[in-house]
Motif scaffolding. Structure first.
Motif, PDB file in Angstrom:
ATOM      1  N   THR A  27      12.046   1.539  -9.495  1.00 40.94           N
ATOM      2  CA  THR A  27      11.801   2.836  -9.126  1.00 40.94           C
ATOM      3  C   THR A  27      10.355   2.839  -9.825  1.00 40.94           C
ATOM      4  N   LEU A  28      10.403   2.689 -12.052  1.00 39.19           N
ATOM      5  CA  LEU A  28       9.024   1.764 -12.227  1.00 39.19           C
ATOM      6  C   LEU A  28       8.387   0.369 -12.128  1.00 39.19           C
ATOM      7  N   GLY A  29       9.043  -0.208 -11.366  1.00 40.23           N
ATOM      8  CA  GLY A  29       8.071  -1.904 -10.638  1.00 40.23           C
ATOM      9  C   GLY A  29       7.813  -1.483  -9.448  1.00 40.23           C
ATOM     10  N   LEU A  30       8.266  -0.568  -8.788  1.00 35.04           N
ATOM     11  CA  LEU A  30       7.528  -0.123  -7.416  1.00 35.04           C
ATOM     12  C   LEU A  30       5.731  -0.369  -7.004  1.00 35.04           C
ATOM     13  N   PHE A  31       5.327   0.255  -8.477  1.00 32.40           N
ATOM     14  CA  PHE A  31       4.263   0.602  -8.529  1.00 32.40           C
ATOM     15  C   PHE A  31       3.566  -0.406  -8.739  1.00 32.40           C
ATOM     16  N   PHE A  32       3.744  -0.867 -10.237  1.00 35.50           N
ATOM     17  CA  PHE A  32       2.837  -2.294 -10.738  1.00 35.50           C
ATOM     18  C   PHE A  32       3.048  -3.483  -9.313  1.00 35.50           C
ATOM     19  N   MET A  33       4.550  -3.338  -8.724  1.00 36.21           N
ATOM     20  CA  MET A  33       4.598  -4.580  -8.343  1.00 36.21           C
ATOM     21  C   MET A  33       3.295  -4.343  -6.879  1.00 36.21           C
ATOM     22  N   THR A  69      12.772  10.768 -18.166  1.00 33.90           N
ATOM     23  CA  THR A  69      13.479  11.961 -17.156  1.00 33.90           C
ATOM     24  C   THR A  69      13.923  12.378 -16.002  1.00 33.90           C
ATOM     25  N   VAL A  70      13.545  11.907 -15.162  1.00 29.75           N
ATOM     26  CA  VAL A  70      14.733  12.202 -14.062  1.00 29.75           C
ATOM     27  C   VAL A  70      15.842  11.001 -13.580  1.00 29.75           C
ATOM     28  N   PHE A  71      16.043   9.624 -14.759  1.00 26.97           N
ATOM     29  CA  PHE A  71      17.795   9.006 -14.800  1.00 26.97           C
ATOM     30  C   PHE A  71      17.769   9.614 -16.058  1.00 26.97           C
ATOM     31  N   ALA A  72      17.616  10.310 -17.200  1.00 28.47           N
ATOM     32  CA  ALA A  72      18.386  10.874 -17.750  1.00 28.47           C
ATOM     33  C   ALA A  72      18.191   9.030 -19.216  1.00 28.47           C
ATOM     34  N   TRP A  73      17.209   8.557 -19.039  1.00 25.33           N
ATOM     35  CA  TRP A  73      17.599   7.453 -19.603  1.00 25.33           C
ATOM     36  C   TRP A  73      16.878   7.391 -20.969  1.00 25.33           C
ATOM     37  N   PRO A  74      18.048   7.026 -21.859  1.00 25.93           N
ATOM     38  CA  PRO A  74      17.912   7.361 -23.462  1.00 25.93           C
ATOM     39  C   PRO A  74      16.683   6.416 -23.892  1.00 25.93           C
ATOM     40  N   GLY A  75      14.763   6.904 -24.004  1.00 21.61           N
ATOM     41  CA  GLY A  75      14.934   5.941 -24.001  1.00 21.61           C
ATOM     42  C   GLY A  75      13.416   6.887 -24.797  1.00 21.61           C
ATOM     43  N   LEU A 123       0.530  -1.041   0.077  1.00 21.88           N
ATOM     44  CA  LEU A 123       0.152   0.208   0.540  1.00 21.88           C
ATOM     45  C   LEU A 123       0.533   1.251   0.114  1.00 21.88           C
ATOM     46  N   LEU A 124       1.781   1.429   1.055  1.00 22.41           N
ATOM     47  CA  LEU A 124       2.946   1.979   1.311  1.00 22.41           C
ATOM     48  C   LEU A 124       3.625   2.674  -0.613  1.00 22.41           C
ATOM     49  N   PHE A 125       3.554   1.822  -1.076  1.00 21.66           N
ATOM     50  CA  PHE A 125       4.105   1.830  -2.711  1.00 21.66           C
ATOM     51  C   PHE A 125       3.125   1.707  -3.628  1.00 21.66           C
ATOM     52  N   TYR A 126       2.139   1.721  -3.345  1.00 23.67           N
ATOM     53  CA  TYR A 126       1.285   1.853  -4.592  1.00 23.67           C
ATOM     54  C   TYR A 126       0.516   3.309  -4.429  1.00 23.67           C
ATOM     55  N   ALA A 127       0.553   3.857  -3.279  1.00 27.03           N
ATOM     56  CA  ALA A 127       0.637   5.650  -2.844  1.00 27.03           C
ATOM     57  C   ALA A 127       0.880   6.693  -3.158  1.00 27.03           C
ATOM     58  N   THR A 128       2.547   6.442  -3.084  1.00 24.94           N
ATOM     59  CA  THR A 128       3.200   7.003  -3.356  1.00 24.94           C
ATOM     60  C   THR A 128       3.844   8.089  -4.313  1.00 24.94           C
ATOM     61  N   PRO A 129       4.018   8.941  -4.924  1.00 17.12           N
ATOM     62  CA  PRO A 129       4.069   9.307  -5.838  1.00 17.12           C
ATOM     63  C   PRO A 129       5.334   8.672  -6.869  1.00 17.12           C
ATOM     64  N   LEU A 130       5.185   8.295  -7.795  1.00 13.35           N
ATOM     65  CA  LEU A 130       6.625   7.577  -8.723  1.00 13.35           C
ATOM     66  C   LEU A 130       7.949   8.541  -8.897  1.00 13.35           C
ATOM     67  N   PHE A 131       7.060  10.103  -9.034  1.00  9.47           N
ATOM     68  CA  PHE A 131       9.068  10.672  -9.004  1.00  9.47           C
ATOM     69  C   PHE A 131       9.198  11.415  -7.793  1.00  9.47           C
ATOM     70  N   TRP A 132       9.118  11.441  -6.458  1.00 11.30           N
ATOM     71  CA  TRP A 132       9.224  10.909  -5.210  1.00 11.30           C
ATOM     72  C   TRP A 132       9.903   9.816  -5.327  1.00 11.30           C
ATOM     73  N   VAL A 133       9.807   8.362  -5.196  1.00  3.89           N
ATOM     74  CA  VAL A 133      10.348   7.375  -5.168  1.00  3.89           C
ATOM     75  C   VAL A 133      11.416   7.562  -5.928  1.00  3.89           C
ATOM     76  N   ALA A 134      11.576   8.081  -6.856  1.00  4.19           N
ATOM     77  CA  ALA A 134      12.869   7.905  -8.113  1.00  4.19           C
ATOM     78  C   ALA A 134      14.005   8.923  -8.433  1.00  4.19           C
ATOM     79  N   LEU A 135      13.044  10.290  -7.122  1.00  6.14           N
ATOM     80  CA  LEU A 135      14.209  11.521  -6.876  1.00  6.14           C
ATOM     81  C   LEU A 135      15.071  11.032  -4.858  1.00  6.14           C
ATOM     82  N   MET A 136      14.044  10.240  -4.708  1.00  8.37           N
ATOM     83  CA  MET A 136      14.947   9.979  -3.185  1.00  8.37           C
ATOM     84  C   MET A 136      15.478   8.347  -3.680  1.00  8.37           C
TER      85      MET A 136
END
Length: 325
Positions: free
Chosen positions: A197-203, A269-275, A141-154
């Motif tokens: 980071t991307l997988g935590l929300f979907f997990m 965008t946060v991780f400058a991943w060239p996709g 529930l914590l991973f589901y409710a936490t904004p993705l950009f905040w998890v990425a920055l942290m």
């Protein structure tokens, strides 16, 4: 023969859906504010009307909307997605250059989230009346409710800046000129943070879905019959409860797989991943309409492809659907 006919029908429907998406995206882009010619002229240091008109004629922006739409659809039929006037490259070349990075990121995040989500959900269902089961669901529930950009920055602050364990951005070490396994390990090291980071929300979604499905399946008559026959709890858990609980998860996973491709914009965008997610953001900021339309088309095509694959996998997982069809 049955699967061949099924795939053919799905492909025909996919073509119709893609055509509707092409028209809708084209009209939507045309309604967006901003003039690409004015932006190009401003960057070139010129803003007179004659120069603007030359730019519009060069890129076909002076044609009526239906003419532009027909030329665009005709071009897609021959795999010509136009030319990026900002990147000075064909749109197809740009997308094919960035697409592997996005597929690597989203594919890794998908496998990670699905595997860990099902495992955590099964453990939570098995320990539904214990403290450990409640802890697993609280974390989900914590991973589901936490904004993705905040998890990425942290994650960047903790693992890259403070602990210095993992690289903070990019797909590989610039200037290292690594080859072979050294290059593979370098890419894998750069992949850990964005994929996790991307997988935590979907997990978290898969964990909650697996737990709910397994608890529901455990109350069915076939499970009670298996217990009455004296089967071991582990066998009942794996062969009867988990197998039937996976059916709605397969459907959800097929939908989420397509969403991951489109939802990778923030992570890239946060991780400058060239996709293509980061490429889409750059094209939006630069009013590169041809590139935006090309990315939208490929994103929609991937979503439709994932749905077709999910439909086939669902029939393999549940023989009742195959018999009904």
């Amino acid at each position: 023969m049955l699967y061949a006919r099924l795939i053919l029908m799905r492909l025909l429907k996919a073509i119709v859906v893609l055509l509707l998406i092409i028209v809708f995206n084209f009209v939507l882009i045309q309604l967006a504010p901003g003039d690409p010619a004015a932006i190009l002229a401003g960057e070139a240091g010129a803003s007179d009307e004659q120069f603007l008109q030359q730019l519009r004629e060069r890129f076909g922006l002076d044609q009526p909307l239906y003419v532009q739409l027909w030329e665009y659809v005709s071009g897609i039929a021959t795999l010509d997605f136009g030319y990026s006037y900002r990147q000075q490259m064909p749109v197809l070349d740009l997308i094919l250059e960035r697409l592997p990075a996005t597929l690597l990121l989203t594919g890794t995040a998908f496998v990670l989230s699905l595997g860990l989500g099902i495992l955590a959900g099964a453990m939570a269902a098995k320990r539904a009346k214990r403290v450990s089961g409640s802890v697993i669901m609280a974390i989900a529930l914590l991973f589901y409710a936490t904004p993705l950009f905040w998890v990425a920055l942290m994650a960047v602050v903790l693992f890259s800046v403070y602990l210095d364990w993992l690289p903070a951005y990019g797909m590989f070490t610039v200037g290292a000129e690594l080859t072979g396994w050294a290059h593979v390990l370098d890419v894998a090291k750069h992949l850990i943070l964005p994929a996790t980071t991307l997988g935590l929300f979907f997990m978290a979604i898969y964990t909650r879905m697996t737990r709910a499905s397994m608890l529901d399946a455990a109350q069915q008559d076939f499970v009670k019959t298996a217990r009455a026959k004296g089967l071991k709890p582990g066998v009942i858990q794996r062969r009867h409860i988990l197998r039937n609980a996976l059916l709605p998860i397969i459907t959800l996973a097929g939908l989420q797989a397509g969403q991951m491709v489109g939802g990778a914009i923030l992570t890239e965008t946060v991780f400058a991943w060239p996709g293509i997610g980061r490429l889409m953001y750059e094209a939006l900021m630069q009013r590169d309409y041809n590139l935006l339309l090309g990315i939208f088309f490929f994103s929609a095509a991937l979503v439709i492809l994932f749905n077709i694959v999910t439909d086939l996998v669902y029939r393999l997982a549940d023989p009742r659907i195959k018999e009904a069809t």
